[in-house]
Scaffold this active site. Structure first.
Site, PDB file in Angstrom:
ATOM      1  CD  GLU A   1      -0.233   5.230  -3.956  1.00  0.00           C
ATOM      2  OE1 GLU A   1       0.251   5.411  -2.821  1.00  0.00           O
ATOM      3  OE2 GLU A   1      -0.970   4.285  -4.233  1.00  0.00           O
TER       4      GLU A   1
ATOM      5  CG  ASP B   1      -1.913   1.052   1.329  1.00  0.00           C
ATOM      6  OD1 ASP B   1      -2.275   1.594   0.267  1.00  0.00           O
ATOM      7  OD2 ASP B   1      -2.367   1.374   2.448  1.00  0.00           O
TER       8      ASP B   1
ATOM      9  CG  ASP C   1      -8.151   4.393   0.076  1.00  0.00           C
ATOM     10  OD1 ASP C   1      -8.061   3.148   0.170  1.00  0.00           O
ATOM     11  OD2 ASP C   1      -7.355   5.178   0.619  1.00  0.00           O
TER      12      ASP C   1
HETATM   13  O1  MIG Z   1      -3.805   6.062   4.593  1.00  0.00           O
HETATM   14  O2  MIG Z   1      -3.547   0.800   5.672  1.00  0.00           O
HETATM   15  O3  MIG Z   1      -5.827   2.108   0.302  1.00  0.00           O
HETATM   16  O4  MIG Z   1      -6.770  -0.121   1.676  1.00  0.00           O
HETATM   17  O5  MIG Z   1      -6.764  -0.019   4.478  1.00  0.00           O
HETATM   18  C1  MIG Z   1      -4.564   4.911   4.481  1.00  0.00           C
HETATM   19  C2  MIG Z   1      -4.711   1.541   5.809  1.00  0.00           C
HETATM   20  C3  MIG Z   1      -3.677   3.737   4.257  1.00  0.00           C
HETATM   21  C4  MIG Z   1      -4.902   2.978   2.312  1.00  0.00           C
HETATM   22  C5  MIG Z   1      -5.335   1.771   1.568  1.00  0.00           C
HETATM   23  C6  MIG Z   1      -6.363   1.021   2.374  1.00  0.00           C
HETATM   24  C7  MIG Z   1      -5.788   0.641   3.715  1.00  0.00           C
HETATM   25  C8  MIG Z   1      -5.313   1.900   4.454  1.00  0.00           C
HETATM   26  N1  MIG Z   1      -4.340   2.618   3.615  1.00  0.00           N
END
Ligand code: MIG
Length: 800
Positions: free
Chosen positions: A410, A407, A485
């Site tokens: 980016e 996650d 998200d």
């Molecule tokens: O700032 O890890 O897209 O699936 O549950 C949020 C917490 C960070 C974004 C991800 C989401 C995940 C969440 N993450």
């Protein structure tokens, strides 16, 4: 003495006339008087690469997107020259290069029809701020041309009339038309006059595509640095364009283990251990199939990657084992930010080895994410990737985690205006040192790649499983992905549908959305409708932020739970069908979901259809995307389609109303299809498969189907231990014939097929298997038109 300090504005610059060319095997170099060189490489008869320099000097040729396994070679290559043009001819394409201005036009070699032509063609602007060029391309849009592709854009399936940006961005609660979001896939497909071609602009800088937005008949693309470097891919079938693009940027290196195609349950976050176990137990108690549970960031100690919160999870190894005993795989999240903490070994090691990204003038790239202030590994450094892959040893080999979820790659940074690294951050880029402007779009891809390498190493002899949020072209080689998200709204259900289709036509089929929506909370109806769509997505996972309550199949009322179970059970029955589609995807690059335009581009009605899609080769599905619906109108592509629920036949080429109460959804089977099904299991491997059902849908005429199987995990299939069955169906007025051709060395566990006949136009009086008439008692013709026969049959005749 400097007299003038004002910036000389040169504006757009263009190639002048071509003064010479040379050919080196499969590559031509055309040079203009003003030192522009076009390097034209014939990759395949239908794939040409165009690469330009404005200084006569090419930089080192390097791409993260192009796979070393890409097909190369051609059947024919000629060049000729007349007063105005050089003409390069392959067995598929004619490419004309104008001597006066280097403009390109492409024609189909078979009928000389124009496929694509430069308007201004290649031009550039010098970038005073960063050096190098802003590279630009404009092409003429042909009459009636439509555009598709570009990865995860949450916009209408047909991209025409808009401008889009490729810059990988964390986009919490994005909406319809938000651009850019998480992925950068600079590949589009043009379709006009029933012919399709693709353009892959392999440039990782921030780039833009404009499809007749700025100027009505002009399509253009440009990037804020790097080279004008694109591949022209000719179909003329759109599915061939996608397959060839996927061949170029890579198919997944392994088939996914079958459990990864089961249903997955996730939430931010399930903790402590007792909560995880409670969720697991509930699935088994309620008999809702599920193969994987996910641990989000709270399993870690202060969000430090590769650590565990010992209060919540005192004995992870034991827990993972106990979950595995109940048939659940454990998948954990891993983010790129490494907490600045001298007592944390991953941080110390990264620091000592000089693996963290730095700003241009030397300081580390410091950014705030979940753990607080962090440094970030430079995943574009091969040595860093090697190190990172090694960090998974304990998690995977020792603790038994089966998948890793990447996650925030980016990379996302909190509390800064651009939500990411500043552009001066330096990157290794596999020895092609550069700034973040160039590396940004590939950063997440390289993190997922390093994670994949770790999973591959330590899961051995099982297959790796990775899921990533950020991606650039080619990321599909290493990992699955989800759409980030999203929001629990009806509009987002439509968006999820389009995004999954768009990703599939952009070479990345292993995709799904957060079922039910990540932000906010769905009601039971929306959740049920989303599950119905989700079971047809290659990756099928419920996930939610948890800020707004629970989101499990049993969160709503019992009626919803029953509907959710019913659809997840359909998913599990269809696993051999889906696995076969994955096999086609990993072998041939055929997308797993096909938008109607991909299925039948010759019918212009399909060019703007968003909702209907083909799952695999034979199943037409269309989600219900509105509340209180009792059904909907949908478009049927050409052919005849059996209603999955009641076998009623609908003729294609028209729109029609389909009933679909909340416990149903429009699902249709292509006439002549043979659909393989496994029994419902609570998780993959729960049962030994001792019979496979083949649902056979009568057709007057011929139709081919296939069934691919192997051990469903491991690598033996690469050594020939697979089982591939081709079924050839021939339907006549009073006879139905099914021929089977089998290859591969894998012995499936079952011995028989249960053949279920649908839509038979006659009463059966005789059955022959391999030329022998079989007494009805021996083969068990059941009252419900099912026949049980040996899986080894080569020819079955069902006779009136
Ligand atoms: O700032 O890890 O897209 O699936 O549950 C949020 C917490 C960070 C974004 C991800 C989401 C995940 C969440 N993450």
């Amino acid at each position: 003495m400097i007299l003038n300090t004002e910036l000389e504005y040169k504006g757009n610059l263009f190639p002048s006339n071509i003064i010479s060319y040379k050919k080196v095997v499969d590559t031509f170099y055309f040079t203009t008087k003003n030192n522009v060189v076009l390097q034209l490489t014939v990759q395949r008869d239908s794939v040409l690469r165009f690469r330009y320099t404005t200084t006569a000097i090419f930089e080192k040729d390097f791409s993260y997107a192009i796979t070393k396994y890409a097909s190369r070679g051609y059947n024919n290559l000629e060049i000729s020259e007349d007063k105005d043009y050089y003409t390069v001819i392959t067995s598929k394409l004619i490419c004309k290069i104008a001597k006066a201005d280097m403009r390109i036009s492409m024609y189909d070699v078979h009928d000389n029809s124009l496929i694509c032509e430069d308007e201004l063609g290649f031009h550039w602007e010098e970038s005073h701020e960063f050096g190098g060029d802003i590279v630009k391309m404009t092409k003429t849009s042909q009459n009636g041309e439509s555009y598709y592709g570009l990865g995860d854009k949450p916009v209408h399936i047909n991209l025409k009339g808009k401008r889009y940006e490729n810059w990988v961005t964390d986009s919490y609660a994005y909406g319809k038309d938000t651009d850019p979001i998480y992925k950068a896939i600079p590949f589009y497909i043009g379709l006009h006059h029933k012919k399709a071609y693709g353009i892959f602009f392999d440039n990782s800088f921030r780039s833009y595509f404009d499809f007749c937005h700025e100027r009505r008949n002009i399509t253009s693309f440009w990037a804020q640095g790097g080279e004008m470097n694109y591949y022209f891919i000719y179909g003329p079938q759109m599915s061939d364009v996608v397959a060839k693009y996927t061949d170029l940027t890579g198919k997944p290196h392994e088939l996914p283990a079958l459990w990864t195609l089961g249903y997955h349950q996730c939430k931010w976050s399930y903790y402590p251990e007792s909560k995880v176990k409670e969720v697991a137990k509930k699935f088994r108690d309620l008999k809702i199939p599920c193969d994987a549970l996910y641990l989000d960031i709270d399993y870690m100690e202060g969000f430090r990657c590769f650590t565990w919160n010992k209060e919540y999870f005192p004995n992870p190894k034991k827990m993972v084992k106990e979950l595995a005993d109940e048939g659940f795989k454990t998948v954990v999240i891993i983010d790129p930010g490494i907490k600045i903490d001298m007592n944390y070994d991953v941080f110390r090691e990264g620091l000592e080895k000089d693996y963290f990204c730095k700003r241009a003038d030397g300081p580390y790239m410091k950014g705030k994410v979940w753990p607080g202030e962090c440094y970030f590994p430079d995943f574009t450094n091969p040595e860093v990737r090697e190190w990172w892959s090694g960090l998974f040893k304990e998690l995977v080999e020792d603790i038994g985690v089966k998948g890793v979820w990447n996650d925030m790659n980016e990379p996302a940074v909190m509390d800064v205006p651009d939500k990411t690294f500043p552009s001066d951050v330096r990157h290794n880029y596999d020895g092609n040192f550069c700034s973040h402007r160039k590396a940004h779009n590939v950063y997440g891809m390289q993190m997922a790649r390093a994670t994949y390498q770790g999973l591959k190493k330590f899961s051995y002899p099982k297959r790796p499983f990775v899921i990533t949020r950020a991606a650039y072209s080619g990321t599909q080689r290493y990992t699955s992905t989800w759409t980030g998200d999203n929001v629990a709204s009806w509009e987002h259900l439509t968006i999820a549908n389009i995004q999954a289709q768009r990703m599939c036509m952009s070479g990345f089929s292993f995709v799904g959305s957060d079922i039910g929506g990540f932000a906010e909370q769905p009601n039971g109806e929306l959740y049920a409708r989303w599950i119905q769509l989700g079971i047809f997505h290659p990756f099928c996972r419920t996930h939610s932020s948890g800020d707004h309550g629970d989101q499990e199949p049993w969160t709503f009322d019992d009626n919803i739970t029953d509907i959710v179970r019913k659809f997840i059970e359909i998913r599990y029955q269809l696993l051999p069908y889906l696995y076969t589609a994955f096999w086609r995807y990993t072998n041939e690059g055929i997308p797993i979901l096909k938008s109607l335009v991909l299925f039948d581009q010759s019918d212009t009605h399909t060019h703007y259809r968003n909702d209907e899609f083909i799952f695999g080769e034979k199943i037409l599905a269309c989600p219900i995307t509105e509340p209180n619906a009792k059904g909907r109108r949908m478009f049927f592509p050409k052919g005849r389609w059996y209603n999955f629920w009641n076998d009623e036949v609908v003729k294609g080429g028209q729109e029609a109303w389909v009933d679909a109460d909340l416990d149903s959804m429009p699902i249709f089977i292509k006439e002549g299809a043979i659909i393989p099904k496994y029994p419902v299991q609570q998780y993959v491997g729960e049962k030994k498969i001792d019979q496979v059902t083949l649902d056979v849908y009568y057709k007057k005429g011929r139709e081919k189907s296939e069934l691919y199987e192997d051990a469903h995990d491991g690598y033996d299939y690469k050594k020939g231990r697979f089982s591939l069955r081709y079924f050839n169906l021939v339907g006549k007025k009073n006879e139905l014939i099914i021929q089977q051709h089998k290859s591969g060395k894998f012995i499936t566990s079952y011995k028989t097929f249960k053949i279920k006949l649908h839509g038979m136009p006659f009463k059966i009086s005789k059955i022959q298997v391999d030329n022998e008439e079989i007494a009805f008692e021996d083969i068990k013709v059941n009252g419900d038109n099912t026949i049980i026969i040996s899986k080894e049959f080569t020819e079955l005749h069902v006779i009136a």
